[in-house]
Scaffold this motif. Structure first.
Motif, PDB file in Angstrom:
ATOM      1  N   ASP A 134       0.821  -1.212   0.000  1.00  0.00           N
ATOM      2  CA  ASP A 134       0.000   0.000   0.000  1.00  0.00           C
ATOM      3  C   ASP A 134       0.860   1.269   0.000  1.00  0.00           C
ATOM      4  O   ASP A 134       0.469   2.286  -0.547  1.00  0.00           O
ATOM      5  CB  ASP A 134      -0.910   0.026   1.218  1.00  0.00           C
ATOM      6  CG  ASP A 134      -2.071  -0.931   1.098  1.00  0.00           C
ATOM      7  OD1 ASP A 134      -2.622  -1.028   0.005  1.00  0.00           O
ATOM      8  OD2 ASP A 134      -2.411  -1.581   2.096  1.00  0.00           O
ATOM      9  N   VAL A 150      -3.012   2.353   9.742  1.00  0.00           N
ATOM     10  CA  VAL A 150      -2.551   3.420   8.861  1.00  0.00           C
ATOM     11  C   VAL A 150      -1.117   3.112   8.426  1.00  0.00           C
ATOM     12  O   VAL A 150      -0.162   3.434   9.124  1.00  0.00           O
ATOM     13  CB  VAL A 150      -2.629   4.791   9.556  1.00  0.00           C
ATOM     14  CG1 VAL A 150      -2.237   5.894   8.580  1.00  0.00           C
ATOM     15  CG2 VAL A 150      -4.025   5.035  10.108  1.00  0.00           C
ATOM     16  N   ASP A 165       1.724   6.969  -0.810  1.00  0.00           N
ATOM     17  CA  ASP A 165       0.660   6.020  -1.122  1.00  0.00           C
ATOM     18  C   ASP A 165       0.794   5.539  -2.567  1.00  0.00           C
ATOM     19  O   ASP A 165       0.886   6.350  -3.494  1.00  0.00           O
ATOM     20  CB  ASP A 165      -0.691   6.710  -0.911  1.00  0.00           C
ATOM     21  CG  ASP A 165      -1.840   5.718  -0.811  1.00  0.00           C
ATOM     22  OD1 ASP A 165      -1.643   4.535  -1.128  1.00  0.00           O
ATOM     23  OD2 ASP A 165      -2.943   6.141  -0.408  1.00  0.00           O
ATOM     24  N   ASN A 169      -7.357   3.575  -3.345  1.00  0.00           N
ATOM     25  CA  ASN A 169      -8.516   2.846  -2.843  1.00  0.00           C
ATOM     26  C   ASN A 169      -9.827   3.464  -3.320  1.00  0.00           C
ATOM     27  O   ASN A 169     -10.827   2.761  -3.494  1.00  0.00           O
ATOM     28  CB  ASN A 169      -8.488   2.818  -1.313  1.00  0.00           C
ATOM     29  CG  ASN A 169      -7.335   1.998  -0.770  1.00  0.00           C
ATOM     30  OD1 ASN A 169      -7.363   0.773  -0.804  1.00  0.00           O
ATOM     31  ND2 ASN A 169      -6.308   2.675  -0.274  1.00  0.00           N
ATOM     32  N   TYR A 191      -7.718   8.635   9.846  1.00  0.00           N
ATOM     33  CA  TYR A 191      -7.321   8.515   8.449  1.00  0.00           C
ATOM     34  C   TYR A 191      -8.291   7.583   7.731  1.00  0.00           C
ATOM     35  O   TYR A 191      -8.475   6.434   8.143  1.00  0.00           O
ATOM     36  CB  TYR A 191      -5.899   7.980   8.359  1.00  0.00           C
ATOM     37  CG  TYR A 191      -5.382   7.836   6.939  1.00  0.00           C
ATOM     38  CD1 TYR A 191      -4.806   8.915   6.277  1.00  0.00           C
ATOM     39  CD2 TYR A 191      -5.478   6.625   6.265  1.00  0.00           C
ATOM     40  CE1 TYR A 191      -4.332   8.796   4.982  1.00  0.00           C
ATOM     41  CE2 TYR A 191      -5.011   6.493   4.960  1.00  0.00           C
ATOM     42  CZ  TYR A 191      -4.439   7.577   4.329  1.00  0.00           C
ATOM     43  OH  TYR A 191      -3.981   7.439   3.042  1.00  0.00           O
ATOM     44  N   HIS A 193      -8.943   5.309   4.886  1.00  0.00           N
ATOM     45  CA  HIS A 193      -8.276   4.571   3.818  1.00  0.00           C
ATOM     46  C   HIS A 193      -9.127   4.494   2.554  1.00  0.00           C
ATOM     47  O   HIS A 193      -8.597   4.510   1.440  1.00  0.00           O
ATOM     48  CB  HIS A 193      -7.940   3.153   4.289  1.00  0.00           C
ATOM     49  CG  HIS A 193      -6.507   2.988   4.683  1.00  0.00           C
ATOM     50  ND1 HIS A 193      -5.459   3.110   3.800  1.00  0.00           N
ATOM     51  CD2 HIS A 193      -5.947   2.734   5.885  1.00  0.00           C
ATOM     52  CE1 HIS A 193      -4.324   2.918   4.433  1.00  0.00           C
ATOM     53  NE2 HIS A 193      -4.583   2.694   5.703  1.00  0.00           N
ATOM     54  N   ASP A 196      -8.394   7.398   0.643  1.00  0.00           N
ATOM     55  CA  ASP A 196      -6.954   7.696   0.569  1.00  0.00           C
ATOM     56  C   ASP A 196      -6.585   8.943   1.369  1.00  0.00           C
ATOM     57  O   ASP A 196      -5.705   9.716   0.971  1.00  0.00           O
ATOM     58  CB  ASP A 196      -6.508   7.864  -0.892  1.00  0.00           C
ATOM     59  CG  ASP A 196      -6.801   6.619  -1.726  1.00  0.00           C
ATOM     60  OD1 ASP A 196      -6.393   5.522  -1.303  1.00  0.00           O
ATOM     61  OD2 ASP A 196      -7.460   6.746  -2.780  1.00  0.00           O
TER      62      ASP A 196
END
Length: 359
Positions: A134, A150, A165, A169, A191, A193, A196
């Motif tokens: 990731d 994270v 990153d 996603n 955060y 995910h 993003d």
């Protein structure tokens, strides 16, 4: 204000042409004639600009080959956990395998008010386009060695995070990945995910750092409330601007670290070195009297990061206006008013002269 902003521009220009602590890079930037011109124009402002000779490597906060002082003993400088593997050439946070998390953290808190971190890293793997992940996170936070969701570290952290990153996603995003973004947190933000980190991102840029056949570097500078992120990804030995925001408040006494995570997709995430430099910056008596360990991580916004919108170029229309940009806007507005006034006066005078001819 204008002079300070111009000084910041000169500093940025000069920094883009040098790299303390790395050999083979170009000299200190602008030539002596140009520097003399700016000295005459700006006077004492230029004296406050940090040059390459004023930066000192802090070995107690740096990770450099050969990797001595890494392990679980309290006498060592760096601790690691999870899938992190130490070799003679790199520290691998995660292998190119699914569902791995790893991190490495400095054992000592950092009490520098002004600093610059250079990170030599490598992200690579067998996965093709959008079939890898990731990414890496670089941290300056209150807590350390706390695993989480994270990029292999905890959510709702206190401090600063820089996310490298590699996987989008959010399928609706127009940003181009890999993507570098910055987040400052006082523990109240989470955060996301699935987006993003869009809702908590301060600023970001597209950066093609994956599977490069040469060295890749990232630099993070924090000084007097200004946070700058630069990259050197093209094997040109030159820094390229990525993020530059002001109004950032970070305390002293936090820890530096790096972490990475993989999910259904994977990559090798390697840290080759992390070098911390102290910036020799003068502070006012009022600034020196502050207990910097008690400062709450925060950012002074001109607008909320939730107002951010994607830009097809991969950049975020997010960052608050810098002093230089505000000065240019005010200058343009003032010039516009002056031009309108002059044109209006000329038109009015001609009309007066024309009216006199009829009498």
């Amino acid at each position: 204000m204008a002079a300070a902003a111009a000084a910041g521009w000169i500093w940025l220009w000069g920094w883009g042409r040098r790299c303390p602590g790395r050999s083979g890079l170009r000299g200190p930037g602008p030539g002596p004639t140009i520097l003399l011109l700016f000295l005459l124009l700006l006077g004492p402002v230029v004296a406050d600009i940090t040059d390459g000779n004023s930066e000192h490597l802090k070995r107690e906060h740096s990770l450099i080959k050969p990797y001595h002082g890494i392990g679980s003993s309290s006498t060592l400088l760096w601790d690691f956990q999870g899938s992190t593997m130490l070799t003679s050439q790199y520290v691998r946070l995660t292998p190119d395998e699914r569902s791995k998390e790893g991190s490495i953290w400095n054992h000592l808190p950092c009490f520098l008010k002004d600093w610059e971190m250079h990170v030599h890293f490598k992200v690579h793997g067998a996965g093709k386009k959008n079939l890898h992940g990731d990414g890496i996170a670089l941290w300056y936070t209150r807590d350390r060695l706390v695993p989480g969701p994270v990029f292999g570290s905890k959510d709702n952290f206190h401090g600063l995070a820089i996310f490298l990153d590699t996987y989008p996603n959010d399928e609706t995003t127009e940003r181009v990945f890999p993507y570098i973004s910055v987040m400052v947190n006082n523990g109240s933000l989470s955060y996301d995910h699935s987006k993003d980190g869009r809702w908590t991102e301060l600023a970001g840029c597209t950066a093609d750092f994956r599977n490069r056949d040469h060295d890749t570097f990232l630099a993070v500078r924090y000084s007097r409330g200004r946070l700058t992120v630069m990259t050197d990804l093209e094997d040109k030995n030159e820094w390229k601007n990525c993020i530059d925001i002001t109004g950032v408040r970070l305390p002293t006494g936090y820890y530096f670290g790096a972490s990475a995570g993989t999910g259904d997709l994977s990559d090798n995430h390697d840290i080759i070195s992390m070098k911390l430099f102290q910036l020799m910056v003068e502070h006012t008596p009022d600034e020196e009297s502050i207990d910097w360990t008690k400062i709450e991580p925060s950012v002074n916004f001109l607008k909320s990061p939730k107002d951010n919108v994607d830009d097809p170029t991969g950049n975020f229309r997010s960052g608050p206006l810098t002093g230089w940009r505000v000065f240019l806007l005010l200058l343009c507005a003032l010039l516009g008013i002056i031009v309108c006034a002059v044109v209006g006066a000329v038109v009015f005078q001609k009309r007066q002269e024309r009216n006199k001819r009829f009498y």
